[in-house]
Structure formats: C-alpha cells, structure tokens
Enzyme design. Structure first.
Site, mmCIF file in Angstrom:
data_model
loop_
_atom_site.group_PDB
_atom_site.id
_atom_site.type_symbol
_atom_site.label_atom_id
_atom_site.label_comp_id
_atom_site.label_asym_id
_atom_site.label_seq_id
_atom_site.Cartn_x
_atom_site.Cartn_y
_atom_site.Cartn_z
ATOM 1 N N GLY A 35 0.794 -1.234 0.000
ATOM 2 C CA GLY A 35 0.000 0.000 0.000
ATOM 3 C C GLY A 35 0.822 1.277 0.000
ATOM 4 N N ARG A 93 -11.585 20.981 7.044
ATOM 5 C CA ARG A 93 -12.763 21.120 7.919
ATOM 6 C C ARG A 93 -12.424 20.890 9.386
ATOM 7 N NH1 ARG A 93 -17.401 17.545 5.218
ATOM 8 N NH2 ARG A 93 -15.637 16.189 4.801
ATOM 9 N N ASP A 166 -25.668 26.709 4.462
ATOM 10 C CA ASP A 166 -25.476 27.191 5.834
ATOM 11 C C ASP A 166 -24.921 28.608 5.795
ATOM 12 O OD1 ASP A 166 -22.511 27.139 6.008
ATOM 13 O OD2 ASP A 166 -22.760 24.978 5.906
ATOM 14 N N LYS A 189 -27.793 25.661 9.449
ATOM 15 C CA LYS A 189 -27.533 24.237 9.601
ATOM 16 C C LYS A 189 -26.826 23.976 10.935
ATOM 17 C CE LYS A 189 -23.779 22.094 7.697
ATOM 18 N NZ LYS A 189 -22.864 21.659 6.631
ATOM 19 N N SER A 220 -19.793 16.100 0.318
ATOM 20 C CA SER A 220 -19.142 14.854 0.722
ATOM 21 C C SER A 220 -20.191 13.734 0.717
ATOM 22 C CB SER A 220 -18.483 15.035 2.092
ATOM 23 O OG SER A 220 -17.887 13.830 2.484
HETATM 24 C C1 R5P Z 1 -19.572 22.163 5.710
HETATM 25 O O1 R5P Z 1 -19.816 23.155 6.375
HETATM 26 C C2 R5P Z 1 -19.347 22.172 4.241
HETATM 27 O O2 R5P Z 1 -19.461 23.439 3.684
HETATM 28 C C3 R5P Z 1 -20.279 21.219 3.539
HETATM 29 O O3 R5P Z 1 -21.599 21.715 3.613
HETATM 30 C C4 R5P Z 1 -20.255 19.873 4.169
HETATM 31 O O4 R5P Z 1 -18.954 19.546 4.561
HETATM 32 C C5 R5P Z 1 -20.747 18.828 3.218
HETATM 33 O O5 R5P Z 1 -20.686 17.567 3.848
HETATM 34 P P1 R5P Z 1 -21.804 16.493 3.574
HETATM 35 O O6 R5P Z 1 -21.978 16.399 2.093
HETATM 36 O O7 R5P Z 1 -21.261 15.231 4.166
HETATM 37 O O8 R5P Z 1 -23.045 16.949 4.274
#
Ligand code: R5P
Length: 292
Positions: A35, A93, A166, A189, A220
């Site tokens: 790996g 993040r 958000d 959010k 994500s």
């Molecule tokens: C977080 O504040 C970011 O701006 C995205 O909204 C967030 O990380 C997206 O993650 P997921 O798709 O897992 O909700």
C-alpha cells in the site's frame, strides 16, 4: 517553468500546463503491494519553477503523501521553487478542536506540506479562510463559484435564486447571485459533533415556481445538500441544481441529492469525476501569476 501533473489530478495538470504554455514532467506512480506509494519524476526539474497540481480528495492520505513525495523529490533534483496547486485541501474542515482531545488536523497537514519543500500554495474555496493565516509560506484560495455560475447562466439559469446550505457559505450564494442576479439567501444548519448528523432549520424561501441553485464549497456524503434541496422543493422551487467546487460525492451522495429532488449536480475538476463539468484550469492559470 514546468508543470508536474500529480497522480490525483492528471487531466487538470495537463490543462494548467497548456494554459501556461509550458511543458509537463510526467510522473511514474504505483502502489507497492503493502500500500505504500512509489513516485518517480520522468524529466528534469533543475533550476525550474515547478508547479505541482495534486488535489487531495479521497483517498486523502495517499494523495497527501504523493504530494509530499513529489515536492521533496523536485527540491532534491534542484527545482528552484515549488508551487503546489491543491484545489481541494483535505482536512481543512478539522480546523478546530470541536471536542476535547481531538487532533487539529489541518495544522498538522500544513506543517507537513511546508516541511516537504512547498514554497507557495494555491487552493480553491477553502472551507474556512482563517486556515490560510496558519501557513508561513505564501498561500491563496480562489473561488470557483463565479465559473460555476457562468456555466449555469449559459445553460439557461440566468435569474435563478442562489442559496447556500449554511450561514458560513453565504459568500458563495452572494457570488452566485452576482452572476445569476435572482437574489440569494442562506439556510441555518447544525451538525451533531458526535454522530455527524446534520439538521437544517425550516425557512420560507421566495422560490415558488423558480429555479434554485444551491452553492456549497463541497459535497461529501450529500447530507447537507440533500436537506437544502428538499427545503427548496418544499418551498415550490421548479428546477434545483446542487452546485459545488469540490464534488467528493462519497457513498450514496448522488442518489441522496437526486432523491431529494435535485435535477442536476454540477461540480468542478478540482475533484475529477462524472459531475466535474466545469474546469478550474483557467482560474488556476490566472491565480498562479503572483505566486510564481
Ligand atoms: C460544511 O460546512 C461544508 O461546507 C459542507 O456543507 C459539508 O462539509 C458537506 O458535507 P456532507 O456532504 O457530508 O453533508
């Protein structure tokens, strides 16, 4: 100057080289049976300003190690300067200790990038701009949102309402609105720090019968975006587009967003994939001018 298209961004690296009008040094890369990553530069970098294009989307840890190996090897072979273009910067993040005892992951990543020989860094739509102040090398983050909005405008979305899922991303909705001109707003959010579960506060949006573009830095798992799409649909939106700079789209993200009522998912080649329809190459070429 030369460009090294890293293993995670071969297409984008080639486009950046083309935009700059310079040659590329190809990379031989593979994984050892256990790996570990193998990296070999297949050309000379001696005395050159070297631009390494290597995003750090999943698998993040492997892509980060490849970036460190590329930067160190370029320096070992006499590169005069190494500029890393990391469109999606992993771990951004985790910029705080949300719970006692947590790793401050982005700070560790920054130290490793700097220790590997990177002299300057360009990224896109970094999750929180104050992370940039933690670097000791020159660094900048550009936004791909205007490019995405231009793409949507050309596809008939002029006058659409721009929404961010958000409050922290309201600047993205504002940038979208500057191109599309249909007004903007942000949702509220909250994320449970133990389970990762996301909740969005109900809100009336002035979108009855209108097109809505939801702009975020990244998608994500799709949880955040799916909630925002659902709310826009509940408020009577006609077409809803889920747009982001970094379409990580892990697991069932695409299905979740489409099941929530989105008509389309639009992302950039910051993270290559089936929804990466907008190229950030021109933005990177322009952004490199004062880092070189
Ligand atoms: C977080 O504040 C970011 O701006 C995205 O909204 C967030 O990380 C997206 O993650 P997921 O798709 O897992 O909700």
């Amino acid at each position: 100057m030369i460009v090294i298209p890293g293993p995670s961004s071969p297409g984008l690296g080639e486009k950046v080289a083309e935009g700059l009008g310079v040659e590329v040094v190809p990379v031989e890369h593979r994984l050892f049976p256990d790996g570990e990553s193998y990296i070999r530069l297949k050309g000379s970098v001696r005395g050159e300003e070297v631009v390494i294009v290597q995003t750090t989307s999943p698998p993040q840890d492997r892509h980060l190690i490849q970036l460190f190996l590329l930067a160190r090897t370029a320096k070992d072979y006499g590169a005069e300067k190494v500029v890393a273009v990391v469109p999606y910067l992993a771990y951004a993040r985790q910029d705080k200790r949300f719970l006692e005892g947590e790793a401050l992951s982005i700070d560790v990543v920054i130290r490793l990038i700097e220790a590997s020989g990177v002299d300057a860094l360009l990224t896109l739509d970094i999750h929180s701009p104050d992370v940039l102040e933690r670097f000791t090398i020159p660094v900048k983050s550009l936004s791909a949102i205007p490019l995405i909005a231009e793409h949507l405008k050309a596809k008939g979305f002029e006058g659409a309402f721009s929404l961010s899922p958000d409050k922290g991303a309201i600047e993205l909705a504002k940038m979208g609105d500057a191109v599309l001109g249909g007004g903007y707003d942000a949702l509220e959010k909250a994320r449970d720090r133990h389970t990762g579960e996301v909740r969005t506060r109900e809100k009336r949006l002035p979108v009855e019968g209108r097109d809505v573009i939801i702009f975020d830095d990244m998608i994500s798992t799709g949880g955040t975006m799916a909630l925002a799409v659902g709310l826009a649909k509940k408020c009577g939106a006609r077409r809803v587009v889920a747009a982001c700079t970094h379409p990580l789209l892990v697991g069932r993200a695409v299905e979740r967003i489409l099941e929530a009522g989105a008509d389309e998912i639009v992302g950039t080649d910051s993270v290559p994939g089936p929804h990466s329809v907008v190229s950030v190459a021109p933005l990177i070429v322009e952004g490199l001018s004062d880092l070189l």
